[in-house]
Scaffold this motif. Structure first.
Motif, short mmCIF file in Angstrom:
data_model
loop_
_atom_site.label_atom_id
_atom_site.label_comp_id
_atom_site.label_asym_id
_atom_site.label_seq_id
_atom_site.Cartn_x
_atom_site.Cartn_y
_atom_site.Cartn_z
N SER A 1 37.41 17.35 70.65
CA SER A 1 37.35 17.41 69.18
C SER A 1 35.91 17.37 68.66
O SER A 1 35.67 17.65 67.49
CB SER A 1 38.10 16.22 68.59
N GLN B 1 43.74 14.21 65.10
CA GLN B 1 43.79 14.82 66.44
C GLN B 1 45.19 14.75 67.05
O GLN B 1 45.56 15.60 67.86
CB GLN B 1 42.75 14.20 67.37
N ASP C 1 39.76 23.40 65.39
CA ASP C 1 40.35 22.31 66.19
C ASP C 1 41.28 22.85 67.28
O ASP C 1 41.20 22.42 68.44
CB ASP C 1 41.11 21.35 65.29
#
Ligand code: ATP
Length: 445
Positions: free
Chosen positions: A90, A159, A283
């Motif tokens: 990330s 995330q 992402d």
């Protein structure tokens, strides 16, 4: 407490409001400093009997608008503890840093971008060079404290949604545009926690990742900025205390095409409640590269395969609760007497209803308890028999209870009770059999 001349709020008043809210939170059981009997643990707080209700209401109200009332958003509750691979991919291990400086004069440490070149402790302007300080809490999973056992407490919930993108896609058969929402704790080793629960090291977030076909990104970004602004307005934040502030080009993360903050006018000035970011495919692509898994959407109808773009509204639950408390706080006069009142929206108030027998006399108790039992399945209720009725109304006003239901001696004869409204202080008499319906009408779904 500093003041900000640009906001038009002068220092004594703004200090007062913060002090009053902090005092109210402690005195009435909204928020306590953590580990207080051991001298406290700066930067974490415990939510007391009223605070836990209100914080849950903030989170449930968000969940209701983001998940329950939409057919294009589903929920998730991912783990807080996670392996370094997630944070490597990330970018958090490399980049989730704040610039740290030391004051050469008093040796205190500060976040360079928050102090405008002067040490808030001693006034010196002599600092060390800023160096990046990673905000993630590092720990070890299992009994061996070696590098292979390193784990991190998540610094954001987002995330979890990216890592589970393929799982959710397969199990729900959703098709972009669709979103994954999550509410939960996050942890950041903030250099300078401050302003009560505005910036703490342990806090709660309410985040949603909305996956869209790439060409629809900007359109959905505008949709979510608008939706999120409205959410705060509908829950009672006044127009003059809420604004949307688009980020300047130099503020944007390298992967973000557009970001806007929803800001509240805190006593120290405008500050962020929520960020709405158009994160492109950054992402999913990062996790795809690092994990080797395909994080794409395959459209069977068109045969097209693509990595969706993402729009992310990311809000803080604890910070937002504080904004609702600040916005709701008022002092007015009722019958020539000063009162403190929290004008909280009924969805947010710790108790929606308080049942108050007029006197402690035992004759009133059975009916008062009967009314309480009627109301409890529908509303979060308080039951209070102490002190005079006037004092009890004040106590309920102070914690934002929108309606009180009073059982008096006439109630024993006519089986009617009085509903008293927090904001207008008006009182109406209704039969016990209609009290649930009468209150429901005041709290429409
Ligand atoms: P800041 O610039 O204030 O440090 P941020 O821009 O890094 O915050 P985000 O990463 O966008 O914040 O997090 C989304 C939301 O989570 C914020 O708008 C805020 O409401 C909440 N939040 C972030 N950090 C904290 C914290 N330390 N304490 C309480 N809430 C926080």
């Amino acid at each position: 407490m500093t003041s900000d001349s640009a906001t038009g709020i002068d220092a004594p008043q703004s200090g007062d409001l913060m002090e009053r809210i902090v005092g109210l939170c402690k005195r009435r059981g909204f928020i306590f400093p953590s580990a207080e009997i051991y001298g406290g643990f700066r930067s974490t707080y415990d939510y007391g009997p009223l605070g836990v209700n209100m914080l849950r209401n903030v989170k449930n109200t968000w969940w209701r608008s983001m998940v329950q009332l939409r057919d294009d958003v589903v929920g998730l509750d991912a783990a807080i503890l996670s392996p370094p691979a997630v944070w490597e991919a990330s970018g958090h291990l490399a980049n989730f840093t704040d610039p740290l400086v030391d004051c050469r004069h008093c040796h205190s440490r500060w976040r360079a971008d928050k102090i405008e070149g002067v040490c808030p402790n001693c006034g010196s302007a002599d600092f060390t060079e800023a160096r990046p300080f990673n905000l993630m809490f590092k720990t070890h999973a299992g009994p061996i404290e070696d590098e292979g056992a390193v784990a991190y407490l998540r610094p954001e919930t987002a995330q979890g949604m990216f890592v589970n993108f393929a799982n959710v896609l397969q199990t729900t058969r959703k098709k972009p545009p669709f979103g994954i929402a999550q509410v939960g704790k996050s942890f950041r080793n903030e250099i300078t926690p401050q302003n009560f629960v505005f910036r703490t090291r342990e806090f709660e977030q309410m985040e949603m990742e909305y996956f869209v076909p790439p060409e629809e990104g900007m359109e959905w970004y505008r949709h979510w900025v608008d939706q999120r602004y409205r959410w705060y307005r509908e829950l009672g934040i006044p127009e003059d205390k809420l604004r949307v502030r688009p980020h300047d080009a130099d503020e944007l993360s390298h992967y973000s095409t557009a970001t806007s903050d929803v800001e509240f006018l805190f006593p120290w000035g405008w500050d962020e409640l929520e960020g709405v970011a158009y994160r492109t495919d950054f992402d999913l692509k990062a996790h795809m590269t690092a994990s080797g898994e395909r994080l794409e959407y395959f459209d069977q109808a068109t045969g097209e395969r693509y990595v969706p773009h993402v729009v992310e509204p990311a809000a803080g639950a604890t910070r937002t609760m504080m904004a609702f408390l600040l916005a709701g706080y008022e002092e007015d006069e009722v019958g020539g007497e000063a009162r403190m009142v929290l004008r909280l929206h009924w969805r947010l108030a710790p108790y929606q209803v308080a049942v108050l027998p007029l006197s402690k006399k035992e004759t009133l108790e059975p009916l008062a308890r009967e009314v309480l039992a009627l109301l409890q399945p529908h509303f979060m209720c308080d039951y209070d028999t102490t002190q005079s009725i006037g004092r009890r109304y004040r106590r309920q006003d102070e914690v934002g209870t929108p309606w009180c239901v009073t059982v008096d001696f006439d109630s024993l004869e006519d089986r009617a009770v009085t509903i008293r409204d927090r904001d207008s202080t008006e009182q109406v008499r209704v039969p016990v059999e209609r009290v649930v319906g009468e209150l429901r009408d005041r709290m429409p779904v």
